[in-house]
Design a protein around this motif. Structure first.
Motif, PDB file in Angstrom:
ATOM      1  N   THR A  10      10.716  -2.133  12.926  1.00 18.39           N
ATOM      2  CA  THR A  10       9.748  -2.127  11.475  1.00 18.39           C
ATOM      3  C   THR A  10       8.071  -2.042  11.592  1.00 18.39           C
ATOM      4  N   ARG A  11       8.330  -1.630  12.315  1.00 17.22           N
ATOM      5  CA  ARG A  11       6.114  -1.209  12.646  1.00 17.22           C
ATOM      6  C   ARG A  11       6.422  -0.054  11.760  1.00 17.22           C
ATOM      7  N   SER A  12       5.032   0.295  10.881  1.00 15.73           N
ATOM      8  CA  SER A  12       5.158   1.009  10.336  1.00 15.73           C
ATOM      9  C   SER A  12       4.493   2.110  10.964  1.00 15.73           C
ATOM     10  N   ASP A  13       3.913   2.676  11.141  1.00 13.56           N
ATOM     11  CA  ASP A  13       3.581   3.873  12.490  1.00 13.56           C
ATOM     12  C   ASP A  13       4.526   3.949  12.940  1.00 13.56           C
ATOM     13  N   VAL A  14       5.658   3.999  13.092  1.00 17.46           N
ATOM     14  CA  VAL A  14       6.623   4.184  14.442  1.00 17.46           C
ATOM     15  C   VAL A  14       8.173   4.469  13.068  1.00 17.46           C
ATOM     16  N   LEU A  15       7.840   4.219  12.115  1.00 12.98           N
ATOM     17  CA  LEU A  15       9.036   4.641  10.967  1.00 12.98           C
ATOM     18  C   LEU A  15       8.800   6.012  10.192  1.00 12.98           C
ATOM     19  N   LEU A  16       6.722   5.754  10.075  1.00 13.62           N
ATOM     20  CA  LEU A  16       6.580   7.091   9.994  1.00 13.62           C
ATOM     21  C   LEU A  16       6.530   8.196  10.384  1.00 13.62           C
TER      22      LEU A  16
ATOM     23  N   ALA B 197       6.243   5.285  -4.108  1.00 14.09           N
ATOM     24  CA  ALA B 197       5.607   4.323  -3.968  1.00 14.09           C
ATOM     25  C   ALA B 197       4.439   5.406  -4.513  1.00 14.09           C
ATOM     26  N   CYS B 198       3.758   4.828  -5.500  1.00 14.89           N
ATOM     27  CA  CYS B 198       2.740   5.658  -6.637  1.00 14.89           C
ATOM     28  C   CYS B 198       1.378   5.166  -6.433  1.00 14.89           C
ATOM     29  N   ARG B 199       0.388   6.282  -7.440  1.00 12.26           N
ATOM     30  CA  ARG B 199      -0.846   5.782  -7.976  1.00 12.26           C
ATOM     31  C   ARG B 199      -1.244   6.652  -8.578  1.00 12.26           C
ATOM     32  N   LEU B 200      -2.248   6.464 -10.006  1.00 10.69           N
ATOM     33  CA  LEU B 200      -2.652   6.687 -10.791  1.00 10.69           C
ATOM     34  C   LEU B 200      -3.838   7.649 -10.745  1.00 10.69           C
ATOM     35  N   VAL B 201      -4.008   8.869 -10.761  1.00 16.28           N
ATOM     36  CA  VAL B 201      -5.062   9.299 -10.763  1.00 16.28           C
ATOM     37  C   VAL B 201      -5.605  10.463 -12.436  1.00 16.28           C
ATOM     38  N   LYS B 202      -7.256  10.399 -12.323  1.00 13.32           N
ATOM     39  CA  LYS B 202      -7.971  10.497 -13.234  1.00 13.32           C
ATOM     40  C   LYS B 202      -7.383  11.783 -13.247  1.00 13.32           C
ATOM     41  N   LYS B 203      -6.820  12.619 -14.431  1.00 14.01           N
ATOM     42  CA  LYS B 203      -6.531  14.191 -14.584  1.00 14.01           C
ATOM     43  C   LYS B 203      -7.822  15.034 -15.030  1.00 14.01           C
TER      44      LYS B 203
ATOM     45  N   HIS C 123       2.892  10.144  -6.063  1.00 12.75           N
ATOM     46  CA  HIS C 123       4.044   9.532  -5.151  1.00 12.75           C
ATOM     47  C   HIS C 123       4.248   9.999  -4.111  1.00 12.75           C
ATOM     48  N   GLU C 124       5.155   9.119  -3.659  1.00  8.12           N
ATOM     49  CA  GLU C 124       5.660   9.557  -2.109  1.00  8.12           C
ATOM     50  C   GLU C 124       7.265   8.696  -2.217  1.00  8.12           C
ATOM     51  N   ILE C 125       7.864   9.291  -1.767  1.00 11.46           N
ATOM     52  CA  ILE C 125       9.085   8.681  -1.795  1.00 11.46           C
ATOM     53  C   ILE C 125       9.854   8.649  -0.576  1.00 11.46           C
ATOM     54  N   LEU C 126      10.002   7.403  -0.163  1.00  5.92           N
ATOM     55  CA  LEU C 126      10.978   6.647   0.818  1.00  5.92           C
ATOM     56  C   LEU C 126      12.540   7.031   1.130  1.00  5.92           C
ATOM     57  N   VAL C 127      13.244   8.031   1.943  1.00  6.14           N
ATOM     58  CA  VAL C 127      14.694   7.498   1.540  1.00  6.14           C
ATOM     59  C   VAL C 127      14.949   6.715   2.888  1.00  6.14           C
TER      60      VAL C 127
ATOM     61  N   GLU D  11       0.694  -1.530  -0.366  1.00  5.27           N
ATOM     62  CA  GLU D  11      -0.268  -0.309   0.276  1.00  5.27           C
ATOM     63  C   GLU D  11       0.978   1.048   0.071  1.00  5.27           C
ATOM     64  N   ASP D  12       1.570   1.340   0.978  1.00  2.84           N
ATOM     65  CA  ASP D  12       2.809   2.286   1.110  1.00  2.84           C
ATOM     66  C   ASP D  12       3.945   1.664   1.587  1.00  2.84           C
ATOM     67  N   ALA D  13       4.979   3.658   1.005  1.00  2.38           N
ATOM     68  CA  ALA D  13       6.708   3.334   1.066  1.00  2.38           C
ATOM     69  C   ALA D  13       6.800   3.069   2.597  1.00  2.38           C
ATOM     70  N   ILE D  14       6.557   2.868   3.449  1.00  2.19           N
ATOM     71  CA  ILE D  14       6.656   3.265   4.464  1.00  2.19           C
ATOM     72  C   ILE D  14       6.040   1.793   4.981  1.00  2.19           C
ATOM     73  N   SER D  15       5.665   0.837   4.599  1.00  4.84           N
ATOM     74  CA  SER D  15       5.374  -0.316   5.210  1.00  4.84           C
ATOM     75  C   SER D  15       6.525  -1.479   4.219  1.00  4.84           C
ATOM     76  N   VAL D  16       7.399  -1.428   3.272  1.00  5.49           N
ATOM     77  CA  VAL D  16       7.520  -1.849   2.549  1.00  5.49           C
ATOM     78  C   VAL D  16       9.002  -2.757   3.045  1.00  5.49           C
ATOM     79  N   PRO D  17       9.488  -2.452   4.477  1.00  2.00           N
ATOM     80  CA  PRO D  17      10.304  -3.228   5.290  1.00  2.00           C
ATOM     81  C   PRO D  17      10.202  -3.867   6.017  1.00  2.00           C
ATOM     82  N   GLN D  18       8.706  -4.160   6.692  1.00  2.00           N
ATOM     83  CA  GLN D  18       7.633  -4.960   7.135  1.00  2.00           C
ATOM     84  C   GLN D  18       7.969  -6.077   6.366  1.00  2.00           C
TER      85      GLN D  18
END
Ligand SMILES: [Zn+2]
Length: 387
Positions: A345-351, A270-276, A327-331, A242-249
Motif C-alpha cells: 500500500t506504499r503510495s509511491d509504489v502504487l503511483l 481527490a479534489c482541490r479548489l483553485v481561484k479562477k 481533480h485526480e481520479i484513481l481507478v 492529501e492525494d488519491a494514491i495515499s487512500v489505501p494506506q
C-alpha cells in the motif's frame, strides 16, 4: 427588536449577494466585527456598536432557536432565510469569548449542489470515469482532499447522480449541509449516542443500497463502512488525505485489512479548489519561473498565452472571481487491487503502477486549467503544495 431583526437579515442577505460561504461576527473590546469569507478568504465588511451587538446576538439566538440567555458554552443552531427568491439554510455556531459571544455562520446554498457532476469541473474523460465508478453495485468510493476543497459538494453531486426511486439512498452526516431530493439524511453528533457507528449499524438493518458516510476518520466508521461495502452496499465517503494514491494506506492505518481494501475500493476522487482568473480583467502575462518549472510548462512560454487578472471593479480588485475544482481520479484496476490485497500500500509504489496504466495526477489537471486560461500557474502551485 424589529430593527435588530432587519440588521440580522441585512448582514445575511449582503453575504449571500457577495457570494460568501461564511459569516463571522467577532466580538471586539467594543462592539462586533463582521467579516465574510469569499472565495476562501475573510474580508472585513462592517463594525457594529455594543448596543447593536447585543440586539443582533439576541435576534440571532431567536432565529436559530437557541435559548435567549447566555450559557457559557458552545451552541449550535440552524436558521433559514429567503433571499434572491431562493431558500438558504445557515448553520449557526456560538461560542463564548473574552469580549462576548463569537458567531460563525455557514451558508448552505440550496441550489448549488443541484448543479451536479457535469458542473463539477470534470473533463469529459473524467466525467465518464466517475459515472462508470458510480455504476459499481458495491464497494467504497472515496472523495479526498484538504478541508475546504469541495469534497462534500462532490459527494452530494455523486449521490444525486445515482438517485433512483428503485434504490434506498441514505446519509450519515455531521452536519447535514443541505436537503437532497430522494435521499434520507441523518444527522449524527459526537456529543450524543447517535454516532457514525450507530447510524451505520442501523442502516445495515434498514435495507439501504447506497450509504453516504459524511467522514471516515475513526477505526469504527472505517471498519463498519468496509463491512457494509463487503455485504453489497455502495459507500460514498470522504477522507482528509492529501492525494488519491495515499487512500489505501490510510484505510489500512484505520485498521481495515489490505485484502478488504484491495477488493472493495473501486476508486478515489481527490479534489482541490483553485481561484479562477477574473474573466473581466484577464490579460496576458508571463508566470513566475518557479511555477513554470514546477508545472513543467517552461517550453510553452512564447507559444501559448498565459493569463492573470489585472484587477477590476467586477472582482473588487482581487484579480480573481469564482473557483474551479481540480481533480485526480484513481481507478483501482486489477493490477492495483492485486498489489493492495498482497499488502503493498506504499503510495509511491502504487503511483508508479497507476501512472503506467493511465492515472493522471492532479498536477495534470492543474496544467490543463492553466493552459485553458482559467487559473494562474502560481495559484495551481500554491494549492498543490498544501502540506
Ligand atoms: Zn477583474
Amino acid at each position: 427588536m424589529e430593527q435588530s431583526g432587519r440588521l440580522v437579515n441585512d448582514i445575511i442577505e449582503s453575504a449571500i449577494t457577495a457570494k460568501a460561504t461564511d459569516i463571522h461576527l467577532d466580538p471586539a473590546r467594543e462592539g462586533l466585527d463582521i467579516r465574510y469569507r469569499i472565495d476562501g478568504a475573510l474580508h472585513a465588511v462592517q463594525h457594529l456598536s455594543s448596543a447593536e451587538q447585543n440586539a443582533v446576538i439576541t435576534q440571532l439566538r431567536q432565529m436559530a432557536d437557541l435559548p435567549p440567555t447566555e450559557p457559557r458554552s458552545l451552541q449550535d443552531g440552524r436558521l433559514s432565510i429567503s433571499a434572491d427568491g431562493k431558500e438558504y439554510d445557515l448553520r449557526v455556531s456560538i461560542m463564548p469569548m473574552l469580549f462576548g459571544e463569537k458567531v460563525a455562520m455557514r451558508i448552505f446554498d440550496q441550489a448549488g449542489v443541484l448543479l451536479g457532476l457535469d458542473k463539477s469541473g470534470f473533463t469529459d474523460e473524467q466525467l465518464e470515469t466517475v459515472k462508470r465508478l458510480l455504476k459499481t453495485p458495491s464497494g467504497m468510493i472515496i472523495s479526498t482532499g484538504p478541508a475546504g476543497s469541495g469534497k462534500t459538494t462532490l459527494l452530494y453531486s455523486m449521490i444525486t447522480e445515482i438517485a433512483d426511486p428503485e434504490k434506498s439512498l441514505v446519509t450519515i452526516e455531521d452536519p447535514i449541509e443541505m436537503a437532497l431530493p430522494g435521499v434520507q439524511q441523518a444527522q449524527v453528533s459526537p456529543w450524543t449516542d447517535f454516532t457514525f457507528g450507530t447510524a451505520l449499524r442501523g442502516y445495515m438493518r434498514q435495507d439501504a443500497d447506497v450509504i453516504l458516510v459524511g467522514e471516515m476518520r475513526d477505526t469504527e466508521t472505517a471498519a463498519l463502512s468496509a463491512h457494509s461495502a463487503m455485504t453489497g452496499h455502495l459507500i460514498l465517503s470522504q477522507m482528509l488525505v492529501e492525494d488519491a494514491i495515499s487512500v489505501p494506506q490510510e484505510l489500512v492505518d484505520l485498521g481495515v485489512d489490505p485484502w478488504i481494501v484491495g477488493r472493495n475500493l473501486p476508486g478515489v476522487v481527490a479534489c482541490r479548489l483553485v481561484k479562477k482568473v477574473c474573466q473581466d480583467c484577464r490579460e496576458e502575462y508571463t508566470p513566475s519561473a518557479e511555477s513554470l518549472e514546477i508545472l513543467g510548462l517552461r517550453d510553452k512560454v512564447g507559444s501559448v498565452p498565459f493569463y492573470h487578472g489585472a484587477g477590476c471593479e467586477q472582482c473588487g480588485g482581487t484579480a480573481h472571481k469564482g473557483r474551479q475544482q481540480l481533480h485526480e481520479i484513481l481507478v483501482i484496476d486489477k493490477n492495483l487491487s492485486d498489489m493492495i490485497c498482497g499488502g503493498e500500500t506504499r503510495s509511491d509504489v502504487l503511483l508508479y503502477t497507476a501512472v503506467q496504466h493511465g492515472f493522471k495526477p492532479m498536477i495534470e489537471d492543474g496544467k490543463r486549467a492553466v493552459l485553458d486560461g482559467l487559473v494562474t500557474a502560481e495559484e495551481v502551485c500554491r494549492v498543490l503544495s498544501w502540506r
